[in-house]
Design a protein around this motif. Structure first.
Motif, PDB file in Angstrom:
ATOM      1  N   HIS A   1     -30.704  48.449  -8.536  1.00 29.16           N
ATOM      2  CA  HIS A   1     -29.196  48.755  -9.486  1.00 29.16           C
ATOM      3  C   HIS A   1     -27.832  49.295  -8.332  1.00 29.16           C
ATOM      4  O   HIS A   1     -26.809  49.053  -8.692  1.00 29.16           O
ATOM      5  CB  HIS A   1     -29.528  50.198 -10.150  1.00 29.16           C
TER       6      HIS A   1
ATOM      7  N   LYS B   1     -23.952  44.757  -6.251  1.00 29.36           N
ATOM      8  CA  LYS B   1     -23.024  44.714  -7.650  1.00 29.36           C
ATOM      9  C   LYS B   1     -22.202  43.366  -6.995  1.00 29.36           C
ATOM     10  O   LYS B   1     -22.508  43.352  -5.711  1.00 29.36           O
ATOM     11  CB  LYS B   1     -22.324  45.763  -7.887  1.00 29.36           C
TER      12      LYS B   1
ATOM     13  N   LYS C   1     -18.914  40.748  -7.376  1.00 29.77           N
ATOM     14  CA  LYS C   1     -17.646  41.580  -7.770  1.00 29.77           C
ATOM     15  C   LYS C   1     -16.310  39.970  -7.970  1.00 29.77           C
ATOM     16  O   LYS C   1     -17.122  39.418  -7.380  1.00 29.77           O
ATOM     17  CB  LYS C   1     -16.978  42.178  -6.584  1.00 29.77           C
TER      18      LYS C   1
ATOM     19  N   ASP D   1     -11.585  37.985 -13.687  1.00 30.63           N
ATOM     20  CA  ASP D   1     -12.059  38.367 -14.543  1.00 30.63           C
ATOM     21  C   ASP D   1     -12.114  37.387 -16.205  1.00 30.63           C
ATOM     22  O   ASP D   1     -12.163  37.651 -17.321  1.00 30.63           O
ATOM     23  CB  ASP D   1     -10.771  39.728 -15.139  1.00 30.63           C
TER      24      ASP D   1
ATOM     25  N   MET E   1     -16.554  34.589 -13.417  1.00 30.03           N
ATOM     26  CA  MET E   1     -18.097  36.185 -13.979  1.00 30.03           C
ATOM     27  C   MET E   1     -19.580  34.972 -13.884  1.00 30.03           C
ATOM     28  O   MET E   1     -20.173  35.358 -13.488  1.00 30.03           O
ATOM     29  CB  MET E   1     -18.066  36.429 -14.816  1.00 30.03           C
TER      30      MET E   1
ATOM     31  N   VAL F   1     -24.208  41.002 -17.682  1.00 27.53           N
ATOM     32  CA  VAL F   1     -24.021  42.045 -17.624  1.00 27.53           C
ATOM     33  C   VAL F   1     -24.271  42.964 -16.527  1.00 27.53           C
ATOM     34  O   VAL F   1     -24.203  44.066 -16.092  1.00 27.53           O
ATOM     35  CB  VAL F   1     -25.090  42.271 -19.350  1.00 27.53           C
ATOM     36  N   SER F   2     -25.839  42.542 -15.696  1.00 28.86           N
ATOM     37  CA  SER F   2     -25.710  43.526 -15.116  1.00 28.86           C
ATOM     38  C   SER F   2     -25.634  43.629 -13.541  1.00 28.86           C
ATOM     39  O   SER F   2     -25.680  44.308 -13.093  1.00 28.86           O
ATOM     40  CB  SER F   2     -27.871  43.366 -15.042  1.00 28.86           C
TER      41      SER F   2
ATOM     42  N   VAL G   1     -22.418  41.384 -12.342  1.00 30.49           N
ATOM     43  CA  VAL G   1     -20.838  41.253 -12.117  1.00 30.49           C
ATOM     44  C   VAL G   1     -20.653  42.224 -12.647  1.00 30.49           C
ATOM     45  O   VAL G   1     -20.695  42.607 -13.697  1.00 30.49           O
ATOM     46  CB  VAL G   1     -21.551  39.404 -12.771  1.00 30.49           C
ATOM     47  N   HIS G   2     -19.878  41.852 -11.860  1.00 28.63           N
ATOM     48  CA  HIS G   2     -18.513  43.251 -12.033  1.00 28.63           C
ATOM     49  C   HIS G   2     -16.523  42.547 -12.259  1.00 28.63           C
ATOM     50  O   HIS G   2     -16.694  41.937 -11.339  1.00 28.63           O
ATOM     51  CB  HIS G   2     -19.091  44.464 -11.437  1.00 28.63           C
ATOM     52  N   LYS G   3     -16.331  43.395 -12.889  1.00 28.93           N
ATOM     53  CA  LYS G   3     -14.876  42.602 -12.666  1.00 28.93           C
ATOM     54  C   LYS G   3     -13.834  43.138 -11.633  1.00 28.93           C
ATOM     55  O   LYS G   3     -14.481  44.421 -11.109  1.00 28.93           O
ATOM     56  CB  LYS G   3     -14.004  43.045 -14.008  1.00 28.93           C
ATOM     57  N   GLU G   4     -13.263  42.499 -11.009  1.00 30.29           N
ATOM     58  CA  GLU G   4     -13.015  43.052  -9.826  1.00 30.29           C
ATOM     59  C   GLU G   4     -11.497  44.061 -10.197  1.00 30.29           C
ATOM     60  O   GLU G   4     -10.379  43.160 -11.122  1.00 30.29           O
ATOM     61  CB  GLU G   4     -11.835  42.236  -9.253  1.00 30.29           C
ATOM     62  N   LYS G   5     -10.873  45.269  -9.607  1.00 30.56           N
ATOM     63  CA  LYS G   5     -10.128  45.850 -10.424  1.00 30.56           C
ATOM     64  C   LYS G   5      -8.479  45.316  -9.783  1.00 30.56           C
ATOM     65  O   LYS G   5      -9.086  45.401  -8.100  1.00 30.56           O
ATOM     66  CB  LYS G   5     -10.157  47.085 -10.337  1.00 30.56           C
TER      67      LYS G   5
END
Length: 114
Positions: A71, A74, A76, A79, A84, A106-107, A109-113
């Protein structure tokens, strides 16, 4: 969909001395999908990366680390969907994950802000 305008050439205005853009490059992007070939290449790249960076590590190396701290990992990306999906496919190869790309995406990969 994305539109980029990149300045390519500047000229000095003789009257004001200001730099003005004289030529631009227009780049149109309309998305795209990750092909099966691209997915397989990203998976293989993840496998190769794991084998070169963590060759037969005692105690399981990165695979054991991932199962222990699942968990906390991550990934990054931008978008764009194709990017992704490529990141998820790379993670699948790197971590020897089973199954399809969407649950991995979904678990992990996260979009860079920003």
């Amino acid at each position: 969909r994305k539109l980029q305008i990149k300045p390519k050439k500047f000229m000095e205005d003789p009257e004001t001395g200001e730099q003005k853009c004289a030529e631009v490059q227009l780049i149109l992007k309309w998305g795209g999908n990750l092909t099966k070939l691209g997915e397989n290449q990203a998976i293989r790249l993840g496998q190769q990366f794991r084998q070169e960076m963590y060759p037969d590590a005692p105690g399981g190396g990165i695979l054991r680390l991932h199962s222990t701290f699942r968990h906390d990992l991550k990934i990054k990306t931008s978008d764009e969907g194709r990017v992704m999906k490529t990141a998820a496919a790379f993670a699948k190869g790197l971590l020897e994950l089973e199954g399809e790309i969407p649950p991995i995406l979904v678990s992990l990969v996260h979009k860079e802000k920003g």
